[in-house]
Scaffold this active site. Structure first.
Site, PDB file in Angstrom:
ATOM      1  CG  ASN A  98      68.607  47.703  20.206  1.00  0.00           C
ATOM      2  OD1 ASN A  98      68.850  46.565  20.684  1.00  0.00           O
ATOM      3  ND2 ASN A  98      67.531  48.134  19.702  1.00  0.00           N
ATOM      4  N   PRO A  99      70.265  50.058  24.376  1.00  0.00           N
ATOM      5  CG  PRO A  99      70.147  49.822  26.744  1.00  0.00           C
ATOM      6  CD  PRO A  99      69.495  49.317  25.646  1.00  0.00           C
ATOM      7  CE  LYS A 100      75.485  49.028  29.142  1.00  0.00           C
ATOM      8  NZ  LYS A 100      76.096  48.038  30.010  1.00  0.00           N
ATOM      9  CG  ASN A 101      73.064  50.229  18.281  1.00  0.00           C
ATOM     10  OD1 ASN A 101      74.184  50.436  17.894  1.00  0.00           O
ATOM     11  ND2 ASN A 101      71.770  49.687  17.614  1.00  0.00           N
ATOM     12  CG  ASP A 132      73.878  50.728  32.572  1.00  0.00           C
ATOM     13  OD1 ASP A 132      74.562  50.676  33.607  1.00  0.00           O
ATOM     14  OD2 ASP A 132      74.004  49.928  31.494  1.00  0.00           O
TER      15      ASP A 132
END
Length: 300
Positions: A98-101, A132
């Site tokens: 979940n890199p954009k949590n 990213d």
């Protein structure tokens, strides 16, 4: 030990209360509902235990954006004096999924603050950004680390690598500005002049990418330089048949400044350039360029 292997016989789960007639009841996964029932019961008595810690992992597995669970997990970790470096490993695994949590990034910030150790953070964020390069949360967190622990020295070289890899990495341009102008050590005029030249070389590689244009303009605004230093670049691009709305728009800025100083010729050039942009080269912003034309025309 997994959540299911703990003894829960002394806990009476508290079910979610949506009222007597819920309008749109959410169909939660049965495992998640069960875990949340136990969580409410434990939270009610503020239990900080190994089983409570494991319970938070179970809930995070189902809902990694549950801010309350992350906060409860922090309280347990600190209360039990757990190894926070192990928690950093746990966070790393979670970030991979979940890199954009946002809640997850905030949790890492809390843990690092508690540790007062940022030795892993530069490499950690670099790994995430390699996957990213425009991950907003990773950039925001990296900026927090730099500011909090005074890690300014190597940031420009890091950004340089990213821009060499992708000149259109808008986030890297933003970070370059941050590394220079949010640094407690203020840049010299000589350095800013070099930065403008650096930006110009990058503009030539991607004249229709707005980021280096904005970057160079931002540097000029912070220096003793004037936007006129971009005039030759703008005209050269146009003469070479490279139609960049950003270059033409920059010429409008230059002509408007000179028109305000009394140059009738520059005023007319600005008006003609606005017409060119509105009718041919940047029609999507036609209303804007017509407005700029009106401003120029109104200059006495």
């Amino acid at each position: 030990m997994s959540f299911e292997n703990y003894d829960w016989s002394d806990v009476v789960p508290i079910e979610q209360d949506d009222g007597p007639d819920p309008l749109a009841q959410i169909a939660y996964d049965p495992e998640y509902s069960k875990a949340m029932g136990y969580f409410r019961a434990l939270a009610q008595k503020n239990e900080h235990s190994e089983r409570a810690l494991t319970l938070t992992e179970k809930i995070i597995e189902h809902n990694p954006a549950h801010y309350t669970i992350w906060h409860y997990r922090q309280q347990i970790l600190f209360s039990l004096n757990k190894d926070l470096y192990e928690e950093l490993d746990f966070i790393r695994n979670q970030v991979e999924q979940n890199p954009k949590n946002y809640q997850l990034w905030h949790h890492r910030q809390v843990i690092v603050e508690k540790l007062k150790d940022c030795s892993l953070e530069s490499s950690f964020t670099e790994e995430v950004l390699n996957d990213d390069s425009k991950n907003y949360h990773a950039w925001t967190y990296r900026q927090w680390v730099i500011r909090t622990f005074n890690l300014w020295d190597n940031e420009l070289s890091f950004v340089e690598k990213l821009l060499e890899k992708d000149i259109r990495n808008n986030s890297a341009w933003n970070q370059r500005y941050f590394a220079i102008f949010y640094n407690p050590t203020k840049p010299s005029e000589e350095f800013l002049e070099q930065e403008v030249q650096y930006g110009i070389t990058k503009i030539k590689l991607a004249p229709n990418n707005i980021s280096p244009w904005n970057y160079v303009k931002g540097v000029i605004a912070k220096s003793k330089l004037k936007i006129d230093v971009l005039e030759e670049l703008c005209k050269t691009l146009y003469q070479q048949g490279i139609i960049s709305p950003h270059a033409l728009g920059c010429l409008v800025d230059i002509y408007e400044d000179r028109a305000k100083c009394g140059s009738i010729n520059e005023k007319e050039l600005g008006i003609q350039t606005c017409i060119l942009l509105a009718e041919q080269h940047d029609t999507i912003r036609q209303k804007y360029w017509n407005y700029r034309k009106h401003v120029l025309a109104s200059i006495a």
